[in-house]
Design an enzyme around this catalytic site. Sequence first.
Site, PDB file in Angstrom:
ATOM      1  CG  ASP A 117      -4.472   2.164   7.811  1.00  0.00           C
ATOM      2  OD1 ASP A 117      -4.592   0.865   7.177  1.00  0.00           O
ATOM      3  OD2 ASP A 117      -3.856   2.866   7.398  1.00  0.00           O
ATOM      4  CD  GLU A 166      -5.252   6.940   3.306  1.00  0.00           C
ATOM      5  OE1 GLU A 166      -4.559   6.240   2.500  1.00  0.00           O
ATOM      6  OE2 GLU A 166      -4.924   6.704   4.597  1.00  0.00           O
ATOM      7  CD  GLU A 186       0.905   0.956   6.103  1.00  0.00           C
ATOM      8  OE1 GLU A 186       0.245   0.465   5.462  1.00  0.00           O
ATOM      9  OE2 GLU A 186       0.940   2.147   5.935  1.00  0.00           O
TER      10      GLU A 186
HETATM   11  C1  GCV Z   1      -2.393   2.241  -0.580  1.00  0.00           C
HETATM   12  C2  GCV Z   1      -2.854   3.196   4.425  1.00  0.00           C
HETATM   13  C3  GCV Z   1      -1.337   3.040   3.684  1.00  0.00           C
HETATM   14  C4  GCV Z   1      -1.551   3.522   2.634  1.00  0.00           C
HETATM   15  C5  GCV Z   1      -2.641   2.845   1.609  1.00  0.00           C
HETATM   16  C6  GCV Z   1      -3.976   2.840   2.765  1.00  0.00           C
HETATM   17  C7  GCV Z   1      -4.905   2.351   1.879  1.00  0.00           C
HETATM   18  O1  GCV Z   1      -3.136   4.654   4.778  1.00  0.00           O
HETATM   19  O2  GCV Z   1      -0.542   3.894   4.727  1.00  0.00           O
HETATM   20  O3  GCV Z   1      -0.346   3.452   2.014  1.00  0.00           O
HETATM   21  O4  GCV Z   1      -2.602   3.166   0.298  1.00  0.00           O
HETATM   22  O5  GCV Z   1      -3.928   2.687   3.913  1.00  0.00           O
HETATM   23  O6  GCV Z   1      -5.187   0.933   2.345  1.00  0.00           O
HETATM   24  O7  GCV Z   1      -5.566   2.664   0.962  1.00  0.00           O
END
Ligand code: GCV
Length: 674
Positions: free
Chosen positions: A360, A281, A388
């Site tokens: 995720d 990411e 989340e």
């Molecule tokens: C900390 C998901 C979340 C991100 C997070 C990522 C991760 O994509 O939406 O906010 O980043 O996981 O676990 O690194």
Amino acid sequence: MNYTKCWLDYKKLPEEKIRSSYSHPVLLASGEIAETAAKEYQMAMKEMLGESVEVCYEIMEEPSVCMEVDPEYSFPEEKVKNQSEVILNQSFVIYEEEESVIISGRTEEALLQGVFAFLRMVQLDNLWENLPYCCIPSMPLRMMNHWDDMDGSIERGYSGRSFFYDNYEILYNDRTEMYIRLMASIGINAIVINNVNVHEKETYLITDVYLNQVKQYADLFARYGIKLLMSVNFAAPMELGDVPVSDPLDTEVVKWWEKAVAHLYEVIPNFGGFLVKADSEGRPGPFTYGRTHADGANMLAKVLKPYGGIVVWRCFVYNCGQDWRDKKTDRARAAYDHFMDLDGTFDENVILQIKNGPMDFQVREPVSPLFGGLKKTNMMLEVQIAQEYTGQQIDLCYLIPMWKEILAFDTYGEGEGTTVDKVVSGKTYGQTNCGIAGVINTGDDENWTGNDLAAANLYGFGRLAMDTGLTAEEIATEWCRLSLSDSDDVTEVVTPMLCGSWAAYEKYNAPLGIGWMVTPHYHYGPDVDGYEYDRWGTYHRADLHGIGVDRTMKGTGYVSQYNEPWCSIYADMEQCPEELLLFFHHVPYNYRLKTGKTLIQHIYDTHFEGVEEVEKMQQQWATLKGKVPDRAFECVEERFERQLANAKEWRDRVNTYFYRKCGIPDEKNRKIYE
Ligand code: GCV
């Protein structure tokens, strides 16, 4: 004080429950953690007895509660079988000797855990029936991951702002102390204090700009037997130094890290290590230089090794620039595809941290196949306590039943019975650098977790990491009795409510394991096509005939990452567990499920049921007015209102979406918008 004490809010004991020994604590151990244990004892007993107690440092004539460290203590034979020294050194026993109670830990850390357990059992009024009580923790590492950013925000935080940072300043106050007491009391022994997404400004945490304040945290944590770790940016040599690259095999890069780490340990000798999100990411990583994740992790591991530090390296590595038209690339495959071939190549002080599922933290996912694949690599299970995708601490979603299922999943890595629990606790392959990590759900809200009931997930994470044998019901009841009310009237409502809440949430969410369908970026509330044509690799592939992703060998081939019999079971639509049907298959709307219902009818029904279940929970909560603290009552009452609105929105959007796609009406003629 503008925060609650959660489960450490000790209540006065009824007179008849007080033993004379409670007033006579004896500490037969020295060291700062042992002193903490005695201090915790005193603080708790002041509340429970209503008066202060003095700690004595010698054996007494009177009945006493004796806290001791005994490195030689031999636990019962059947308990120590297959246990490593690392685990045994975290173990304790509590037993009666005449009218005294002995709390004996192999180490100071273990003693502190023993004292917390003793206090918990006294408060729960189940001490005597449990003695002798022997605790050998399930997981060697029980770690919290904070996603706190240094500007004071929290990535995926749903309970206020950070209590660690504000506007690039480190905070340290009485709340920090309360926080660490809460963590230690549930058995946490490692904490990563900053977000895995380490941006340029945040990299300064490893420099002198902040190190002395980080040391203050590390010292406080150490007094509670907890190691402090830090997330680092893999490109730190470029961002902070004048090194032009971050290639892990470049000698200048290695030198940069050696210098930075040497200084870090000079300031913080008890520092725990690094957590790294690399090539994920947008975060930098070894791929830029054509290097593997083993090259990257081992480079840092070698630098940390002389100081006893560890590298926790995340496997959340996937292509987030996918083309939705491409049906062969499958994000679910990514972690296994990247890491499986590296099995056996990681240094001993590297731990791979693996998210529970291949995507995720969705409301339902299969267990990551890496747990059944890797055999010669230290592993840690990563779960998300922060909700989340599971309601953001507005909606009630008690996650312990989910985590229990994950831990009990049989990977067949070493034949039948190779559960995730055994793999990540080190029992299968003999590792000691392993365990469980949770992305924490705290913030500076008065109740720490936004929704008071979300604290059950926080509490439960720690309790489960200490003892994976506890049931979700046991944990819920314990938490409720310690945090809300000891009355049966309350636990009889709250325990089943908590235990049924994940299933209710799942019903009104994305159906049968397909996941996503959430509002992009925010991840709260429905948007069925929100991610459908996006770059994140999170598709449901609904068309006018059916829905789901074909991950069989005819599709993306993801099923092949599982050991048998899972590979065959998942590949076969008839055998595939129905809660995961759409994760593995593209299924026609008129396909008949085991209940005899068609897929489309199942989707309609579960979405109506989900809303009804929320209405029921809301009504049940209303009966607790006056029986739980007013503040908690009102907070949860307000959250249920929002949850109900959210559940209705999910129901109507999902049902309408599918009705519009397939044109098949609800057999029960309920209101579906057109
Ligand atoms: C900390 C998901 C979340 C991100 C997070 C990522 C991760 O994509 O939406 O906010 O980043 O996981 O676990 O690194």
